[in-house]
Enzyme design. Structure first.
Site, PDB file in Angstrom:
ATOM      1  N   CYS A  56      -6.942   3.874 -34.052  1.00 50.99           N
ATOM      2  CA  CYS A  56      -6.257   2.837 -35.128  1.00 50.99           C
ATOM      3  C   CYS A  56      -5.143   3.366 -35.861  1.00 50.99           C
ATOM      4  CB  CYS A  56      -7.267   1.822 -35.926  1.00 50.99           C
ATOM      5  SG  CYS A  56      -8.719   1.503 -34.921  1.00 50.99           S
ATOM      6  N   ASP A  57      -5.634   4.456 -36.565  1.00 53.61           N
ATOM      7  CA  ASP A  57      -4.573   4.724 -37.605  1.00 53.61           C
ATOM      8  C   ASP A  57      -4.306   6.107 -37.475  1.00 53.61           C
ATOM      9  OD1 ASP A  57      -5.563   2.588 -39.105  1.00 53.61           O
ATOM     10  OD2 ASP A  57      -7.299   3.543 -39.769  1.00 53.61           O
TER      11      ASP A  57
ATOM     12  N   CYS B 165     -11.141   5.296 -37.823  1.00 55.86           N
ATOM     13  CA  CYS B 165     -10.655   4.903 -36.245  1.00 55.86           C
ATOM     14  C   CYS B 165      -9.610   5.572 -36.245  1.00 55.86           C
ATOM     15  CB  CYS B 165     -10.492   3.464 -36.248  1.00 55.86           C
ATOM     16  SG  CYS B 165     -10.088   3.130 -34.714  1.00 55.86           S
TER      17      CYS B 165
END
Ligand code: NAP
Length: 319
Positions: free
Chosen positions: A138-139, A135
């Site tokens: 997300c990261d 992701c």
């Protein structure tokens, strides 16, 4: 234990759309939305540019919040819990949750979506969360100024690469063929982004590093030759697999685990059990197509619950 007419398992576009329609039809649906996965995979995306009605685009999490709010406005109950077991075989269906007990219902809509497909490498498992991610949204910000790899050739991979080009020093898209599967508009954007490069005809055959990712081993899919390239982050974006593990063996699925429905309806092979969204569809897999099938599932469930009422009324009048 609480008893309901309709329980909807899953809270992506299919689940929430089913909830909007079912709630407006007065079925008082309960949506078991997931404890940490509420909103489904769109919560992990940034801009959604192709959902009709949003000419300027909409952020994935905002779109899902709007769908949830719309369902709640008509009386849907959204429960932030995980279903850990389902018993769908009898006339009374049971959904056992991790924390909030057992929900029983006369009808169930399965809208559990899909999960990230894995490469299946030891290094992928060992270094997950230490440089291996599924992701970018997300990261991605954890990898400022670092060399990054994205694996895959579809819209997800190219979208992730474009997003990561904001953070990384370089982004190499590793694809097993010589041609992307991604849409023309994303392909064009990636081709003109100077930080993005491509490793064609390449399979990731190892992910390197002890404590965190230091690189990957690539194998040429035509010649078998191997080489290593350095990277601090590996983002795997090679598609999805259906999240049907709780119902395999109860409802009919295909060989890959997608739930089979009596198309164009959303009926499964169990009476009162309907399925919608990515857990059914391995072809279109769009937010709008998932939403549309959620609508059909709610209408099918409404029809089924209506027929149960009619049967009960006939039985009562002839008793
Ligand atoms: P996808 O279209 O199925 O693409 C998966 C990619 O990963 C393919 O390029 C495939 O290679 C590759 N792949 C699959 N298994 C692999 C393996 N074991 N090792 C290496 N590579 C592997 O999946 P997706 O990109 O997640 O997209 C899914 C759906 O969502 C699509 O319909 C897509 O259009 C949609 N989507 C849309 C947007 C948007 O902005 N509109 C964004 C994301 C996703 P091959 O090409 O060789 O098969």
């Amino acid at each position: 234990m609480s008893d309901h007419r309709l329980v909807i398992v899953g809270s992506g576009p299919a689940g929430y759309t089913a909830a909007i329609y079912a709630a407006r039809a007065g079925l008082d649906p309960v949506v078991i939305a997931g404890a940490v996965t509420a909103g489904g995979s769109l919560v992990n995306t940034t801009e959604v540019e192709n959902f009709p009605g949003f000419p300027d685009g909409v952020l994935g999490p905002d779109l899902m919040d709007r769908m949830r709010d719309q369902a709640e406005r008509f009386g849907a109950q959204v429960v932030y819990d995980d279903v850990v077991a389902l018993d769908l075989t009898g006339p009374s269906k049971q959904a056992v949750t991790a924390d909030s007990g057992i929900y029983t219902a006369h009808a169930v809509v399965l809208a559990t979506g899909s999960e990230y497909r894995k490469l299946g490498l030891d290094g992928e498992r060992r270094l997950a969360g230490h440089g291996v991610s599924y992701c970018a949204t997300c990261d991605g910000a954890l990898f400022r100024g670092k060399a990054l790899i994205v694996v895959g050739g579809g819209d997800s991979a190219v979208g992730e690469a474009l997003f990561l080009s904001r953070f990384g020093s370089s982004v190499t898209v590793v694809h097993r063929r010589g041609e992307l599967r991604a849409s023309a508009i994303l392909t064009e954007r990636a081709a003109t982004e100077p930080k993005i490069g491509f490793a064609w005809h390449s399979a990731v055959t190892d992910i390197l590093g002890d404590q965190s990712v230091t690189g990957v081993e690539l194998t040429d899919t035509r010649t078998g030759a191997t080489r290593s390239i350095a990277a601090a982050g590996v983002f795997v974006a090679i598609g999805h697999e259906p999240r049907s593990e709780l119902v395999v063996g109860q409802v009919a699925t295909d060989a890959e685990g997608y739930i089979l429905t009596d198309h164009p309806s959303t009926r499964t092979d169990l009476p009162g059990v309907f399925a919608a969204g990515d857990v059914v569809d391995h072809v279109y897999r769009q937010a709008i197509t998932a939403a549309a099938s959620g609508c059909r599932a709610a209408l099918d469930a409404q029809d089924y619950l209506g027929s149960l009422r009619s049967e009960a009324a006939i039985a009562a009048s002839s008793a």
